[in-house]
Design an enzyme around this catalytic site. Sequence first.
Site, PDB file in Angstrom:
ATOM      1  N   SER A  94     -14.122 -32.605 -10.161  1.00 36.15           N
ATOM      2  CA  SER A  94     -13.619 -33.079  -8.876  1.00 36.15           C
ATOM      3  C   SER A  94     -14.778 -33.555  -8.000  1.00 36.15           C
ATOM      4  CB  SER A  94     -12.794 -31.968  -8.213  1.00 36.15           C
ATOM      5  OG  SER A  94     -12.047 -32.455  -7.133  1.00 36.15           O
ATOM      6  N   ASP A 216      -2.375 -36.864 -11.940  1.00 35.34           N
ATOM      7  CA  ASP A 216      -3.366 -36.215 -11.086  1.00 35.34           C
ATOM      8  C   ASP A 216      -3.221 -36.786  -9.676  1.00 35.34           C
ATOM      9  OD1 ASP A 216      -5.587 -35.244  -9.758  1.00 35.34           O
ATOM     10  OD2 ASP A 216      -6.985 -35.639 -11.397  1.00 35.34           O
ATOM     11  N   HIS A 244      -4.956 -31.692 -11.802  1.00 37.31           N
ATOM     12  CA  HIS A 244      -6.345 -31.991 -11.441  1.00 37.31           C
ATOM     13  C   HIS A 244      -7.349 -30.995 -12.009  1.00 37.31           C
ATOM     14  CE1 HIS A 244      -9.438 -33.999  -9.141  1.00 37.31           C
ATOM     15  NE2 HIS A 244      -9.729 -32.911  -8.443  1.00 37.31           N
TER      16      HIS A 244
END
Length: 262
Positions: A94, A216, A244
Amino acid sequence: MSRAAMHNVQISGAGPPTIVFAHGFGCDQNMWRFVAPAFEDRFRVVTFDHIGAGGSDLTAYDPKRYSTLDGYADDVVALCRELSMTGGIFVGHSVSAMIGILAARKAPELFGKLVLVGPSPCYINTDDYVGGFTEAQISELLEFLDSNHMGWSTAMAPIIMGNPDRPELAKELTNSFCRTDPDIAKRFARATFLSDNRADLDGFSVPSLILQCSDDVIAPQVVGQYVHHRLENSRIVNLSATGHCPNLSAPAETIAAINSFV
């Protein structure tokens, strides 16, 4: 205090090649517990907590330093230098995907390859770019977090995690968000969701693997493709994993994809 102590560094594995795993917003190194051990037979495996997360030294947290992702990237550089890493592999989930790119731009000798899990260089749509969110949506998200940290965590974790048929995953992410100091979470959220690192992709030549999940919400497929097209030395793997956080929801698939690259 050493960087390793400040960041609650855990080291395992055979080495000497080093692979570093970095966690995303609202998480800590525990999010890698299903993935990192798979590399201990070939690598010195390093996991750590960003300052303000997990078991890091909270007294080291500086609101000014961590108002942008550059502060976190400077930490990564300092930590990797303390570990005498050269040509290592950095795996960033991320927001840590962009932190890894910033760190590698600052100190390219440290990094031989990058693995970018659900990367997003900019979350806000513009006239010629789709980031996944309107400016109003990001403002609303940040205002919600400002006013009700616990409520935000409970509402957002299931959306971020996906996999509604496996509620235990969303519960883990919710608990992780809730453990984070609310003031630190608010600042890290701003540094994350208001960032625009698209220009940092230009001219970046460190070999990079992009791991893109389906469905996502945070980093949709169009964003992964954008990163792939902008990074001159990258390849992209579209995972079957949804949501995610494939490091939690699909560790075997994540391990296999990373193994094919390193």
